[in-house]
Each structure stands twice: as C-alpha cells, then as structure tokens.
Design a protein around this motif. Structure first.
Motif, PDB file in Angstrom:
ATOM      1  N   HIS A  71      -6.561  -7.676  -0.281  1.00 13.16           N
ATOM      2  CA  HIS A  71      -5.137  -7.881  -0.890  1.00 13.16           C
ATOM      3  C   HIS A  71      -4.054  -7.976  -0.014  1.00 13.16           C
ATOM      4  O   HIS A  71      -4.227  -7.917   1.112  1.00 13.16           O
ATOM      5  CB  HIS A  71      -4.991  -6.642  -1.851  1.00 13.16           C
ATOM      6  N   GLY A  72      -2.996  -8.283  -0.611  1.00 14.08           N
ATOM      7  CA  GLY A  72      -1.624  -8.530   0.059  1.00 14.08           C
ATOM      8  C   GLY A  72      -1.403 -10.180   0.148  1.00 14.08           C
ATOM      9  O   GLY A  72      -1.971 -10.840  -0.174  1.00 14.08           O
ATOM     10  N   GLU A  73      -0.044 -10.459   0.766  1.00 17.09           N
ATOM     11  CA  GLU A  73       0.388 -11.707   0.737  1.00 17.09           C
ATOM     12  C   GLU A  73      -0.517 -12.708   1.530  1.00 17.09           C
ATOM     13  O   GLU A  73      -0.747 -13.911   1.159  1.00 17.09           O
ATOM     14  CB  GLU A  73       1.741 -11.714   1.256  1.00 17.09           C
ATOM     15  N   PHE A  74      -1.010 -12.067   2.624  1.00 18.81           N
ATOM     16  CA  PHE A  74      -1.748 -12.759   3.582  1.00 18.81           C
ATOM     17  C   PHE A  74      -3.477 -12.455   3.521  1.00 18.81           C
ATOM     18  O   PHE A  74      -4.130 -12.725   4.482  1.00 18.81           O
ATOM     19  CB  PHE A  74      -1.137 -12.407   4.989  1.00 18.81           C
ATOM     20  N   CYS A  75      -3.644 -11.751   2.477  1.00 15.94           N
ATOM     21  CA  CYS A  75      -4.729 -11.252   2.124  1.00 15.94           C
ATOM     22  C   CYS A  75      -5.523 -10.539   3.492  1.00 15.94           C
ATOM     23  O   CYS A  75      -6.794 -10.522   3.824  1.00 15.94           O
ATOM     24  CB  CYS A  75      -5.916 -12.361   1.890  1.00 15.94           C
ATOM     25  N   ASN A  76      -4.856  -9.746   4.114  1.00 14.75           N
ATOM     26  CA  ASN A  76      -5.107  -9.146   5.333  1.00 14.75           C
ATOM     27  C   ASN A  76      -5.305  -7.520   5.116  1.00 14.75           C
ATOM     28  O   ASN A  76      -5.406  -6.825   6.250  1.00 14.75           O
ATOM     29  CB  ASN A  76      -4.186  -9.444   6.683  1.00 14.75           C
ATOM     30  N   LEU A  77      -5.183  -7.000   3.849  1.00 17.79           N
ATOM     31  CA  LEU A  77      -5.285  -5.664   3.725  1.00 17.79           C
ATOM     32  C   LEU A  77      -6.395  -5.249   2.848  1.00 17.79           C
ATOM     33  O   LEU A  77      -6.988  -6.254   1.881  1.00 17.79           O
ATOM     34  CB  LEU A  77      -3.986  -5.331   2.887  1.00 17.79           C
ATOM     35  N   ASP A 119      -6.749  -5.724  -7.041  1.00 16.45           N
ATOM     36  CA  ASP A 119      -5.892  -7.020  -7.363  1.00 16.45           C
ATOM     37  C   ASP A 119      -5.277  -7.581  -6.257  1.00 16.45           C
ATOM     38  O   ASP A 119      -4.762  -6.755  -5.229  1.00 16.45           O
ATOM     39  CB  ASP A 119      -4.810  -6.624  -8.424  1.00 16.45           C
ATOM     40  N   TRP A 120      -5.342  -8.663  -5.789  1.00 14.96           N
ATOM     41  CA  TRP A 120      -5.006  -9.191  -4.560  1.00 14.96           C
ATOM     42  C   TRP A 120      -3.415  -9.281  -4.363  1.00 14.96           C
ATOM     43  O   TRP A 120      -3.130  -9.305  -3.184  1.00 14.96           O
ATOM     44  CB  TRP A 120      -5.611 -10.606  -4.477  1.00 14.96           C
ATOM     45  N   LYS A 121      -2.785  -9.247  -5.401  1.00 16.61           N
ATOM     46  CA  LYS A 121      -1.257  -9.258  -5.200  1.00 16.61           C
ATOM     47  C   LYS A 121      -0.531  -7.616  -5.151  1.00 16.61           C
ATOM     48  O   LYS A 121       0.156  -7.495  -4.084  1.00 16.61           O
ATOM     49  CB  LYS A 121      -0.478 -10.068  -6.540  1.00 16.61           C
TER      50      LYS A 121
END
Length: 553
Positions: free
Chosen positions: A312-318, A330-332
């Motif tokens: 998840h996260g803005e850059f999908c790095n979490l 949830d990805w956001k």
C-alpha cells in the motif's frame, strides 16, 4: 539673629508661598490655589465674578462704552461683528479676514484676505499672489502660488511647478505628486507615473488582454510570443505536439509523449516512465498496463493501485500490517481488507484484545471494535472486559453489561453492585465498637486497681523496713562486736518488694518493681551511712521520712 537652619526653613516656606501666589492656573480656573471656576467667557479670573482675561470676542467694561451702563467684569460683553478680539466695544485688536480699521468696519480690496488699508494688502485669497501689497491672479490650474512662475499647489489632476501637466490616466483617483507626477497605480497599470500597461495588457485603459504575447499598448499587435508559441504574422500560435520554447524550436525528450510548450517539462510519459524528462522508471509494485507499471509522470506515484494486495501507499512501497488477516490491505489507506488475525482488532489491526476476554476457539474479540466474543473472565465486565467487578460480589462474578453482582453479595453488603453495608452489619459493627470500648474501659479500671494494689504493697514493705531498722539498731547497740546480720540486708528487702509486686502482673507492674528495686538500693546506702552517725532518735526519724518519700515516688 536667627540661626542659619531656621533662616533656611523660613526661606523655603516663603518661596513656596510666593510660588503658590503666582502659580499659573489652567484656562477657566483662578484663585490662589486655582480652585475657583471662572465665568463662561473667562480665561483667567480672581474670583467667581471677576475676570482678568477674556476669551476672543468678549471684553470687560461698559456696554457700548456708555458710562450710563454699569461696569461689567465677568467678560459677558461681546465685541463688534467683524472683531476677532477687542479691548472695549470701540477698539478692535484683531479683525476677521477681509476687514480692517479700529472697529473692523472697512473691507479690504478684492481678492485680499488681510490688509492694513484698502491699498495695503498683506495676504491674498487662494488663487492669487501678493506683489507690492496688491493681489494678482495665479496662472491656470494653479491653486496657490508664490509668483507667476511657481505654484505651491495645483488643481486636482495636474502637477509641475506651473501646474500645466496632467497626471496620467493610470493614477489612482487621478491624483499625483505635484513636483514629479509620481502616483499610486490603478489595476493593470505600472510605471513611475503609471503610464504603462502590465505585461499581457493593452488599450488606453489597459483593459484588453494580449493573445499569448507581449503586444503594442495601442494596437494590441504581438511584438514577441510567450514560451510555447511562435509568431505567425502579427499573432502568436501554440507549438505543435513534441516541440516547446521560444518560437517552438526545441523538441520534447525521447520518452515524452507530451511536454509543456513553455518549459519543455514532460506532462505525459510513455508507460513505465516518469520525471521531468521521463527518464526514471515506475516502481514494479505499481499496477501494470500491457505488463508495464503505470505511474504519474510528475512524481512516479502509482495511478491504478498496487500489483499485489500486500502493498500500500502512494508508491506501493509499504507492506500491509502483520496482523491483517491474509496479509491484505487497501492500497491507498493501508486498512486491513478482511479483518484481523486472532486476538487483534482495529482498522489496521494494531490493537490487541483485552487479556480479560474469555478464551474462544476462533477469536477472543471482534476485529472491528475489540468487543470480546465470548464474554469476560470472572471478575471483569464491559464490552471489552476492561472494568473490574466489585470485590464484594459473591464469587467475584458480575453481569457483563452493567457490573451488577450476578450471584449476590458477600455477607454484610447489599445493592446491585454490593457497595452498601447491610443494616445488621452496621448494628454488629456498632456492638463490636461498644464491646471494644467496654474492654478498653475495663482494662483501664483493672489497670488502675492493679496499681493501687502495687502501691499498697510498696507502702507495706516500707513500714516493715522501718520496723526492722529499729530492731537492728537495738540489736547493734546490745551486740559488742557491732557486726551486721547479712540475712537482714537491703537485698532481702528488695526481694520482698519484688514478691509483693507480683510476677506476671504486666508491664506496669514490672516497671513499678524496677523503680522499687532502684529506690531500695539507694535507701540501703543511706542506712549504711547512718551507722557512722549519731544514733539519736531525731536523726533516725529524719532518715526514715526521706526513705518513705523516695519509695512513694
């Protein structure tokens, strides 16, 4: 002659009195202490009815200077109509503007404000200047002037030394500084005198917009184009796709699909790329299109979500929280999608179920709010089993919803939560208190009686000692050897005192016995001293009395 210190004090007092006598009062007040209110038209006065100085337009004296009128000293008489001030009705000391004479009844010449006579003007009205006591008109648009060549002030909208130049149309309120014409500008105007349009505007009032260029103020024709446009005849045309800059001479970067015509920064990159020149690669965690990660051209943020559900996260790095069920979120927002693992709850499953929740084969609390699924351990209640049952609940059990004791209360308590003491328990407590009080009183009385017995025993010992002393004296007087019988020595008396005090009576008796023993030891020493002294009956009685007093303490 008075001493020097006395003279100094006298000098100071006199100086103070002089200062008070000559003190200046505020206008409208008078008297030695300035505490008198003067009449209305007075500036200074000596009392409530006598003015020494009048306000402008009033005077003291007789009405119309006629001796048939009484003299007035309260400044109630008015000067003549054109007088500013006067000393009496027939003598004006200052005239209103445009008048002169002793009684200010003569008019100055035309355009003269102040004069000494009709042919001697000292000050002219506005718009005229004085030259050799005569008034001459200032030049056009000159409001006031020093001479025909120097204006002091101009009419509104004009400036310069001769007020012959108009303030620019861009000046706010069309007012400008008289010497330079400088002013504050209206909207869309600029320049020292607000005589130019701001960039991108044209027209007399600067109210038209130039078409993507810098243009002529009067005609609006472009003289140079903004970035992203090129000049075609007299107008500026937008750059074609893939070009940018002045006259569109530059090409966008290789990976740019589109770029800004003004600065060449990429606005749309080919798939998998981002950055000002589309030279950076999108994260492999971004959702793909045609098997290529898709991200925003300006910063590389994933546009369509993450390629896997555990990121998840803005850059999908979490990575999703470790307590998320199935490890998905949830990805956001990072909120767990399918609830939490056993014993955790919350949006991100970051909270642990209460240790007071009863055990369950599945989970101890609900993922959404942490409410215990199977109730509480004994001794706890509430949705999350965080509150303790009252200690007075029988078997330490209470209802989960409200904490009411389910099995009743332990002996001596009552109420829903067993917080109240029963009536019988209160009576028992009162009875116990009474019994304890009686026991204390009884113990006190018994202790007092015991003390009386002990004191009586001590007195008995003392009297026995006195009798033995007398017998010993008699036997010593008849015994030629003068030797003492050790069996009747003072330690024997102490032993008798100890027996008389009694064993096991208590601490008080033991302390009394100790005091008696110490007293007997002291008295025995006194008896030994008595053998070497006069054996008269008077000395013996004195020593016996002393022994008695010491023993009685």
């Amino acid at each position: 002659m008075l001493p020097t210190p006395l003279l100094l004090i006298l000098f100071i007092v006199q100086g103070f009195r002089f200062q008070q006598a000559h003190k200046e009062c505020e206008p409208g007040h008078g008297g030695p202490s300035c505490n008198i209110s003067c009449p209305d038209n007075c500036i200074t006065c000596s009392d409530h009815a006598t003015c020494s100085t009048c306000k402008a337009g009033y005077y003291n004296g007789r009405q119309y200077d006629n001796i048939n009128y009484p003299e007035v000293l309260d400044c109630s008489l008015k000067c003549r109509q054109n007088c500013i001030s006067c000393s009496k009705f027939g003598n004006c000391t200052e005239c209103k503007r445009g008048y002169f004479g002793i009684i200010c009844d003569q008019k100055c010449s035309s355009n003269c404000a102040i004069c000494a006579s009709t042919d001697k003007c000292t000050e002219c009205v506005t718009g005229f200047y004085n030259r050799k006591y005569s008034c001459y008109h200032c030049i056009s648009n000159c409001l006031s002037c020093r001479d025909p060549f120097y204006c002091r002030t101009c009419n509104s909208g004009f400036y310069d030394y001769r007020c012959h130049r108009k303030c620019e149309i861009g000046c706010l309120s069309e007012e400008c500084y008289i010497r330079s014409g400088r002013c504050l500008c209206k909207d869309n105007f600029t320049g020292y005198r607000c005589d130019r349009c701001v960039t991108g505007r044209y027209g007399k009032l600067c109210n038209f917009t130039c078409p993507n260029c810098i243009c002529d103020r009067d005609t609006g024709q472009c003289t140079s184009c903004n970035n992203g446009y090129f000049l075609s005849n007299t107008t500026c045309v937008s750059c074609e796709k893939g070009t940018w800059g002045q006259d569109c001479k530059n090409n966008c970067s290789e990976k740019c699909v589109e770029c800004s015509p003004e600065n060449g920064i990429c606005t749309v990159c080919s798939d998998g790329k981002y950055g000002n020149d589309c030279s950076q690669s999108c994260s492999t965690n971004c959702m793909t299109r045609n098997n290529v990660p898709v991200c925003a051209a300006e910063n590389g943020a994933c546009l369509k979500g993450c390629s896997t559900l555990d990121k998840h996260g803005e850059f999908c790095n979490l990575t999703c929280g470790s307590n998320c069920k199935d490890g998905t979120c949830d990805w956001k927002s990072g909120a767990c999608l399918h609830g939490c693992t056993i014993n955790y709850f919350g949006e991100f499953c970051e909270n642990m179920c209460s240790i007071s929740c009863a055990p369950s084969s599945d989970r101890r609390c609900f993922s959404r709010n942490g409410t215990c699924t199977e109730g509480c351990f004994p001794g706890y209640y509430g949705p999350k089993c965080l509150q303790k049952c009252n200690d007075n609940c029988l078997n330490n059990v209470c209802g989960r919803e409200n904490g009411h004791c389910s099995h009743g209360c332990i002996q001596g308590f009552t109420g829903d939560t067993c917080t109240y003491i029963t009536h019988s328990a209160k009576q028992k407590d009162n009875t116990k208190s009474s019994t304890d009080t009686g026991a204390i009183i009884g113990a006190g009385i018994g202790g007092a009686a015991g003390m009386l017995v002990i004191v009586g025993g001590i007195l008995l010992i003392v009297f026995c000692l006195r009798g033995r002393v007398r017998n010993k004296e008699n036997s010593n007087s008849s015994d030629p050897t003068g030797e003492r019988n050790d069996d009747e020595s003072a330690p024997g008396y102490a032993e008798e005192a100890r027996v008389a005090a009694g064993n096991g009576v208590g601490n008080t008796a033991a302390e009394t016995y100790q005091n008696v023993q110490e007293s007997v030891t002291v008295n025995t020493n006194m008896y030994e001293q008595l053998q070497d002294r006069d054996k008269s009956e008077q000395q013996y009685e004195m020593v016996s009395d002393t022994i008695y007093q010491n023993t009685s303490r």
